[in-house]
Structures are given as C-alpha cells and as structure tokens.
Design a protein around this motif. Structure first.
Motif, PDB file in Angstrom:
ATOM      1  N   VAL A 570      10.087   4.942  -0.578  1.00  4.11           N
ATOM      2  CA  VAL A 570       9.317   5.640   0.709  1.00  4.11           C
ATOM      3  C   VAL A 570       9.395   4.481   1.909  1.00  4.11           C
ATOM      4  N   ALA A 571       8.894   3.334   1.256  1.00  2.48           N
ATOM      5  CA  ALA A 571       8.465   2.486   2.458  1.00  2.48           C
ATOM      6  C   ALA A 571       9.909   1.934   3.036  1.00  2.48           C
ATOM      7  N   LYS A 572      11.127   1.856   2.547  1.00  5.11           N
ATOM      8  CA  LYS A 572      12.084   1.434   2.883  1.00  5.11           C
ATOM      9  C   LYS A 572      12.761   2.482   3.692  1.00  5.11           C
ATOM     10  N   ARG A 573      12.556   3.782   3.241  1.00  2.00           N
ATOM     11  CA  ARG A 573      12.974   5.043   4.251  1.00  2.00           C
ATOM     12  C   ARG A 573      12.213   5.071   5.376  1.00  2.00           C
ATOM     13  N   GLU A 574      10.928   4.580   5.543  1.00  2.00           N
ATOM     14  CA  GLU A 574      10.187   4.782   6.566  1.00  2.00           C
ATOM     15  C   GLU A 574      10.337   3.437   7.719  1.00  2.00           C
ATOM     16  N   GLY A 575      10.970   2.532   6.968  1.00  2.00           N
ATOM     17  CA  GLY A 575      11.429   1.094   7.784  1.00  2.00           C
ATOM     18  C   GLY A 575      10.264   0.151   7.683  1.00  2.00           C
ATOM     19  N   ARG A 576       9.514   0.255   6.890  1.00  2.00           N
ATOM     20  CA  ARG A 576       8.366  -0.880   6.858  1.00  2.00           C
ATOM     21  C   ARG A 576       9.114  -2.095   6.173  1.00  2.00           C
ATOM     22  N   LEU A 577       8.379  -2.935   6.847  1.00  2.00           N
ATOM     23  CA  LEU A 577       8.498  -4.626   6.233  1.00  2.00           C
ATOM     24  C   LEU A 577       7.868  -4.508   5.061  1.00  2.00           C
ATOM     25  N   LEU A 578       8.708  -5.315   4.148  1.00  2.00           N
ATOM     26  CA  LEU A 578       8.142  -5.621   2.582  1.00  2.00           C
ATOM     27  C   LEU A 578       7.710  -7.164   2.596  1.00  2.00           C
ATOM     28  N   ASP A 579       7.633  -7.677   3.550  1.00  2.23           N
ATOM     29  CA  ASP A 579       7.677  -9.260   3.536  1.00  2.23           C
ATOM     30  C   ASP A 579       5.782  -9.585   3.445  1.00  2.23           C
ATOM     31  N   GLY A 580       5.215  -8.539   3.636  1.00  2.00           N
ATOM     32  CA  GLY A 580       3.618  -8.549   3.890  1.00  2.00           C
ATOM     33  C   GLY A 580       2.824  -8.615   2.450  1.00  2.00           C
ATOM     34  N   ALA A 581       1.739  -7.981   2.351  1.00  2.00           N
ATOM     35  CA  ALA A 581       1.008  -7.677   1.167  1.00  2.00           C
ATOM     36  C   ALA A 581       1.696  -6.748   0.241  1.00  2.00           C
ATOM     37  N   LYS A 582       1.383  -6.935  -1.030  1.00  2.00           N
ATOM     38  CA  LYS A 582       2.240  -5.945  -2.006  1.00  2.00           C
ATOM     39  C   LYS A 582       1.652  -4.588  -2.107  1.00  2.00           C
ATOM     40  N   TYR A 583       0.344  -4.255  -1.640  1.00  2.02           N
ATOM     41  CA  TYR A 583      -0.302  -3.048  -1.620  1.00  2.02           C
ATOM     42  C   TYR A 583      -0.150  -2.302  -0.437  1.00  2.02           C
ATOM     43  N   ASP A 584       0.756  -3.050   0.672  1.00  2.43           N
ATOM     44  CA  ASP A 584       1.089  -2.284   1.840  1.00  2.43           C
ATOM     45  C   ASP A 584       1.666  -1.063   1.799  1.00  2.43           C
ATOM     46  N   ILE A 585       2.563  -0.916   0.669  1.00  6.05           N
ATOM     47  CA  ILE A 585       3.208   0.138   0.332  1.00  6.05           C
ATOM     48  C   ILE A 585       2.731   1.508  -0.188  1.00  6.05           C
ATOM     49  N   TYR A 586       1.255   1.187  -0.684  1.00  3.55           N
ATOM     50  CA  TYR A 586       0.521   2.166  -1.051  1.00  3.55           C
ATOM     51  C   TYR A 586      -0.591   2.730  -0.046  1.00  3.55           C
ATOM     52  N   GLY A 587      -0.491   2.200   1.101  1.00  2.96           N
ATOM     53  CA  GLY A 587      -1.428   2.616   2.329  1.00  2.96           C
ATOM     54  C   GLY A 587      -2.787   1.911   2.298  1.00  2.96           C
ATOM     55  N   VAL A 588      -2.682   0.861   1.599  1.00  6.55           N
ATOM     56  CA  VAL A 588      -4.086   0.025   1.542  1.00  6.55           C
ATOM     57  C   VAL A 588      -4.378  -0.854   2.736  1.00  6.55           C
ATOM     58  N   ASP A 589      -5.389  -0.519   3.511  1.00  8.71           N
ATOM     59  CA  ASP A 589      -5.784  -1.150   4.862  1.00  8.71           C
ATOM     60  C   ASP A 589      -7.070  -1.454   4.867  1.00  8.71           C
ATOM     61  N   GLU A 590      -7.603  -2.185   5.836  1.00  9.14           N
ATOM     62  CA  GLU A 590      -8.914  -2.800   5.698  1.00  9.14           C
ATOM     63  C   GLU A 590     -10.002  -1.880   5.886  1.00  9.14           C
ATOM     64  N   GLU A 591      -9.472  -0.594   6.605  1.00  6.15           N
ATOM     65  CA  GLU A 591     -10.775   0.421   6.841  1.00  6.15           C
ATOM     66  C   GLU A 591     -10.730   1.285   5.615  1.00  6.15           C
ATOM     67  N   THR A 592      -9.576   1.563   4.988  1.00  6.09           N
ATOM     68  CA  THR A 592      -9.805   2.377   3.621  1.00  6.09           C
ATOM     69  C   THR A 592     -10.233   1.438   2.702  1.00  6.09           C
ATOM     70  N   LEU A 593     -10.292   0.225   2.308  1.00  3.46           N
ATOM     71  CA  LEU A 593     -11.044  -0.574   1.458  1.00  3.46           C
ATOM     72  C   LEU A 593     -12.441  -0.524   1.708  1.00  3.46           C
ATOM     73  N   TRP A 594     -12.615  -0.725   2.876  1.00  5.80           N
ATOM     74  CA  TRP A 594     -14.050  -0.909   3.164  1.00  5.80           C
ATOM     75  C   TRP A 594     -15.028   0.250   3.265  1.00  5.80           C
ATOM     76  N   GLU A 595     -14.155   1.404   3.194  1.00  5.42           N
ATOM     77  CA  GLU A 595     -14.981   2.761   3.008  1.00  5.42           C
ATOM     78  C   GLU A 595     -15.123   2.939   1.565  1.00  5.42           C
ATOM     79  N   ARG A 596     -14.511   2.328   0.613  1.00  8.90           N
ATOM     80  CA  ARG A 596     -14.760   2.408  -0.898  1.00  8.90           C
ATOM     81  C   ARG A 596     -15.909   1.484  -1.317  1.00  8.90           C
ATOM     82  N   ILE A 597     -15.990   0.265  -0.432  1.00 10.64           N
ATOM     83  CA  ILE A 597     -16.890  -0.694  -0.684  1.00 10.64           C
ATOM     84  C   ILE A 597     -18.412  -0.158  -0.221  1.00 10.64           C
ATOM     85  N   ASP A 598     -18.411   0.246   0.903  1.00 11.00           N
ATOM     86  CA  ASP A 598     -19.671   0.970   1.237  1.00 11.00           C
ATOM     87  C   ASP A 598     -20.011   2.076   0.424  1.00 11.00           C
TER      88      ASP A 598
END
Length: 620
Positions: A570-598
């Motif tokens: 899915v990430a390749k089809r959408e043209g995302r770069l795969l050289d970043g964090a491994k969980y970028d393909i799952y949509g894990v970002d700062e805002e979503t993570l901190w919502e769970r922490i809070d």
C-alpha cells in the motif's frame, strides 16, 4: 567354386595367409595331374597368357568379386594384419594392386606409424548401384571419371576412418552428395569431424603400398542445419498481458464472469472510490501537518516562560503541574540541548575532558591496529542505518559522519575497562544527541543516560540477563492490565516481550517511530525516567492494536518488526518513501501516539510502577 571345393587357410607368424586348394577327382580330367595351384603358379600362367584376362572382363570380374564379397557383410572391414607381400598382395592378382599416390594425393601429415592403411565401415554405392572396388582405381587415368559420390537420397551416412595418418585418427562423415557434377563442385566442401581415439594400433610394414583415399572422402555440406539452443532469458513486456486485458478485476476467477458493460461500470466505481480514498488521506495528512506546525508555533511562543521559570531551576517542573504539562508538550529547539543535559544529570561525575581522553585512546588503538575489527565493522553498519532519511550521517556525504564515528569509538573505549563491547543501536542514540549538541557535551550525556538501570541492563552482557527478564515480566503485567486482548493474543501465539521490546528500547524508538515523535518522547523520557519507556511501548501497541489480530504467528512478528507485506504494498502504491521510520507504513505519527499516551492518564499510576519494580527487582 563348386560345392565340393575345400578351402584351407592357414595363418603363419610373419608370413600372412597362405591358401592351398585341394580339388576332388570329379573335376580332374586326367591331364592335369601335375598342375600346381599356388599364387606363384597363377601369376606365372597369367603372365604367359595375357589374353586370358581383358580389361572389360577384369573390371567386371573385379566388381562382381568385390561387390559379392562386400554384399555378404558390409559392417566388417578388411584389415591388413601383416605387412608381408604374400599376405595382402599375394592373395590378389598383381594387376589389381592400386597405383601409388601422386604428389597431390599425398597426405599433409607425417608418415603413417600404424598398421592400418584404410578402414571403411560402410559401402560406397556407385552411380550404377554397384560397389566400387580397389581395382577401379587403376582405370582412372585410362577412362573418364565416373561419379562415385553417394546418392542424394541415401538415408544412412557413410563413415570413413582414415588411419593412414598419425593419431589422433580422423573420422569422415558424409551425409549426402549432389547428383550432377556441377552441384557436386559447388557443394562438395569437406566437413571433417575429428574424434580422438585412445586405442593405438600396431605398427605396419612398409612393404605394402599405401591405398588411395576413398573417393567419397570429400564430404558435401549437410542439408540439415543444427538446432541452436538459446539460453537467453526470456523478456516480458512491461504492459499488461493478453490475459490480464480480458480478465475481470471486479470478480474472483472462480465465479461466472460478468458481461463487459457491467465489468466496466464496476471498475469505474472502484476507481472513483480509490480516488476519494486518496483524496481523504491527503486531506488528513495536510490537517496533521497544520496541527503539528501550530503546536510547534505554540511551543516557540512559550519561550519566555521557559527562560523565566524553568531554565533557572528545571526541577521546578516536578512541583508545578502546569510547567510539567508544558514540558510534556515539547521542549523548544533552542533550549533542548541545555534541558537534556540538566535532565540527564551527571551521576558518573565525568569531566569535560573525558571525551578527549577516550577519543585519544581510541585513535591510538586504531592506528596500531589493536582496535577490534569486528567492532569497527558493526559500528559502520549501524551508522548506515542511523536516520537514513536525513542523509547527514552518510559515510561519503554526511557532514556529521566523522563526529558520530569518533563518538562511538570513544564510547567503546570507555566500556572496555568493564569488558563490555559495542551494542547495535548505539549509533542511533549518539546521532540523536549530535543533532542537538556538540560531541563533548553529547558524550557525557550519552554515558549517563545509558547508565540508568533499565538501559544498562539492555546494553550489558549476559550477566544482566536476569534483570532484563524481570523488566519483561513487568511489561507483561502492565500489558495485561492495560490491553488484555492484545496480551491474550500474544500468549496464544507464544510471543513474549523479548521478541519485540529490545528493538524498541535499545535505540529508544528511533528505528520505528518518526523523528518528531522520537524527539518529543526523549523530552519526557529524560524527565520521567525508565517508567516512561514502558508507557510509550504500551502506546505503540495501542496504535497497532487493529492490526495485531492475525491467525499466523510469523505474520504477527513481521508486523511488529515493520515488515508487513500488505502495508508495504500500500505504501509503494501511494508513493511513500520507505527510508524513514519502519512504522510510517502503519500511519503511526506524533499526534496519534500522544493521543494514546494521554489516554493512559486515568489508569497509569507511578505507585503501580514502583510496586512492580520492587517485586521483580528487589535490589534496585
């Protein structure tokens, strides 16, 4: 001969074959009682009466004699086993001996050292259907040459073994010839096929004159073309195949096909839905980016509050809940270096010159060759995977590559006194620190952070294995209390925290989470201590919870390692770069993570953490 004729053939050593004929009285007329039948007597009578044998009769008789002899068995050759005159030439008339070879017919190779002059494995039919004998060769000068080439429609090839030359012997194969002289001259090229024979033949006597080459030795071109087998890899077209063009993409292959109009309508609907999905995803990303920029702007606007209330004494945040919340929102970039150093402390009481001393020791070890080569290779591999999306630690083009390498070498030397080596993932921590401060201050901070009990247990050798297992049991207890469904799912698949937790904690999430999220996690980690490590790990599992219920254990492990095949496609089809964090393909970002922490604020209590650590680690 007649039926009563009796032939006796004797083989004498060194004398070849001698024939003696005994005729019965039925053929005797009483006048030839003293008639002697021997090869010498026959030659003498033929010389006294030359009119008995004419050219035509001699030719016909020779052809009949040899054709009949060769028709009996065409698969057996006539071998000259001895070189004496009475063995070969004595059995035939002197008129049938072949003439000597001319200068043009002499072979190009060396003198024959073998016993055999010529071996013919199959007959050569002449143009009139009769076999050609050796006597025919003496008539070549007196009569016009005859076409003795094999017929065009000959189904079996004629094989000639010419042993009149020095080994290795040469095998001639003729597969056909032209019927007329013109075609034979055009296509009568010689195509020898050389085979090496390992057998050696006995040396012949030089009394026997060499036989002329067979008239069919020149081989015409083979009418058949050899098949060329190509080993080149078959290339395929980049576009859709003929089957893919007619295959329905809106219905499985095991169901009856749709008609063309219905299939096109459903395909258009599917493309419209995918377009809307991509538009919604892009809209969500823009909104997330806008919120992140607004949050960073708010942090920068709170700079005066940081400088006035927190910077003089950072410990005030433990007493003031508002300042603590301000710290949790993120430290301003300009103040991050000083705040990290104060929050990390200096429990080891390291001086400012500690980095220079360790670096000088590492430099001497590298120059003398005493620095472990395995450790150096592990460091280089770890540097290559350190924040690859930023390209600032690249060995060839990265401006901070040398600083990172020196810092890691100095850290290895500082641990050498304790017998500890390099741990994969240290380059990520050193790289994150170098982005915010100089190597001298960063080295002191890194050593103090990695000396905290949980991090030291993960970075130590086998001696701290019991402490690591204790931390795994603490995390299991927290997971069962916070997310019991994930806990029982992991137990069902026999997945322990040791299968995924070290990959998160050793590099402090830098391999799996986005850079902005990691920077904010580090802000709180340095303030709260080891307990926040496990709280952040629980938040990561909470974000991944919808994806964690797989029936296959290996698929579940691949997802935890950031290698889920479906998400990668899915990430390749959408043209995302795969050289970043491994969980970028799952949509894990700062805002979503901190919502769970809070969201854990309601049930997370520091008293629970202290109780668990005292139970599992009483010596802490």
């Amino acid at each position: 001969m007649a039926d009563d004729e009796h032939e006796v053939v004797e083989r004498q050593v060194g004398k070849g074959f001698e024939a003696h004929f005994d005729l019965d009285d039925a053929f005797s007329d009483g006048e030839d009682d003293n008639l002697e039948f021997s090869s010498a007597a026959i030659r003498k009578h033929l010389a006294e009466n030359p009119s008995w044998v004419g050219n035509d009769d001699r030719e016909d008789d020779g052809e009949t004699e040899y054709s009949s002899a060769r028709d009996q068995d065409t698969s057996i050759s006539t071998f000259c086993l001895d070189g004496s005159l009475n063995s070969y030439s004595g059995s035939r008339s002197s008129s049938s001996s072949p003439p000597p070879l001319t200068a043009e017919e002499q072979p190009d190779e060396q003198e024959v050292p073998q016993d055999f002059s010529d071996i013919t494995l199959s007959e050569e039919p002449s143009a009139n259907g009769q076999s050609t004998s050796h006597e025919d060769t003496q008539e070549e000068d007196a009569s016009p040459p005859r076409d003795t080439s094999p017929l065009r429609d000959t189904s079996y090839p004629a094989v000639h073994i010419d042993v009149s030359r020095s080994p290795p012997s040469r095998v001639m194969m003729s597969t056909g010839a032209e019927s007329n002289g013109k075609d034979h001259q055009e296509d009568g090229a010689v195509h020898p096929v050389s085979n090496t024979f390992s057998s050696y033949l006995p040396a012949p006597s030089h009394d026997i004159p060499p036989l002329p080459p067979s008239p069919s030795s020149p081989l015409p071109k083979s009418p058949t073309t050899p098949t060329i087998i190509s080993h080149r890899r078959q290339t395929y077209s980049a576009g859709p195949s003929a089957f893919q063009k007619v295959m329905s993409q809106t219905r499985p292959h095991f169901l009856p096909p749709k008609n063309r109009q219905e299939d096109q309508k459903h395909m258009a609907d599917w493309q419209a839905m995918m377009k809307q999905s991509r538009f919604a995803e892009e809209k969500r990303r823009k909104a997330l980016q806008e919120r992140r920029l607004a949050r960073e702007l708010k942090i920068e606007q709170s700079m005066y509050k940081w400088e006035k209330e927190i910077l003089p004494d950072w410990r005030v945040v433990y007493k003031n809940p508002n300042l603590r919340r301000l710290w949790w929102n993120g430290i301003p970039t300009k103040l991050r270096a000083s705040m990290w150093q104060q929050a990390a402390g200096n429990a080891l009481a390291l001086s400012k010159d500690n980095y220079k001393n360790c670096l000088s020791r590492a430099t001497r070890a590298l120059s003398s060759g005493s620095f472990p080569a395995e450790t150096l290779q592990a460091m280089e591999q770890d540097i290559l995977s350190t924040l690859p999306a930023l390209h600032i630690f690249h060995p060839e083009t990265g401006p901070l590559y040398q600083d990172l390498r020196d810092m890691l070498c100095a850290w290895v030397v500082s641990r050498a006194d304790e017998g500890l080596g390099y741990v994969h993932g240290t380059a990520k921590i050193a790289g994150m620190i170098l982005l915010n401060m100089k190597p001298q201050q960063g080295f002191v901070m890194m050593r103090n952070v990695l000396e905290r009990h949980c991090m030291r247990s993960l970075y130590s050798s086998v001696a701290a294995k019991d402490d690591v297992e204790a931390y795994y049991r603490i995390f299991d207890t927290l997971l069962a209390d916070c997310m019991p469904k994930i806990y029982f799912n992991f137990k069902q698949h026999q997945i322990s925290p040791g299968a995924y937790l070290p990959d998160w904690l050793i590099p402090l999430f830098l391999d799996h989470l986005p850079f902005e999220a990691c920077a904010r996690l580090w802000d709180v980690l340095l303030l709260e201590g080891d307990s926040f490590l496990f709280r952040a790990a629980l938040a990561v599992l909470a974000v991944l919870e919808p994806r964690l219920f797989f029936p296959d254990r290996q698929e579940l492990l691949d997802l935890l390692r950031g290698k889920n095949k479906a998400a990668l496609e899915v990430a390749k089809r959408e043209g995302r770069l795969l050289d970043g964090a491994k969980y970028d393909i799952y949509g894990v970002d700062e805002e979503t993570l901190w919502e769970r922490i809070d969201s854990m604020e309601d049930w997370w209590k520091e008293s629970t953490w202290k109780r668990l650590t005292q139970r599992e680690l009483p010596d802490l």
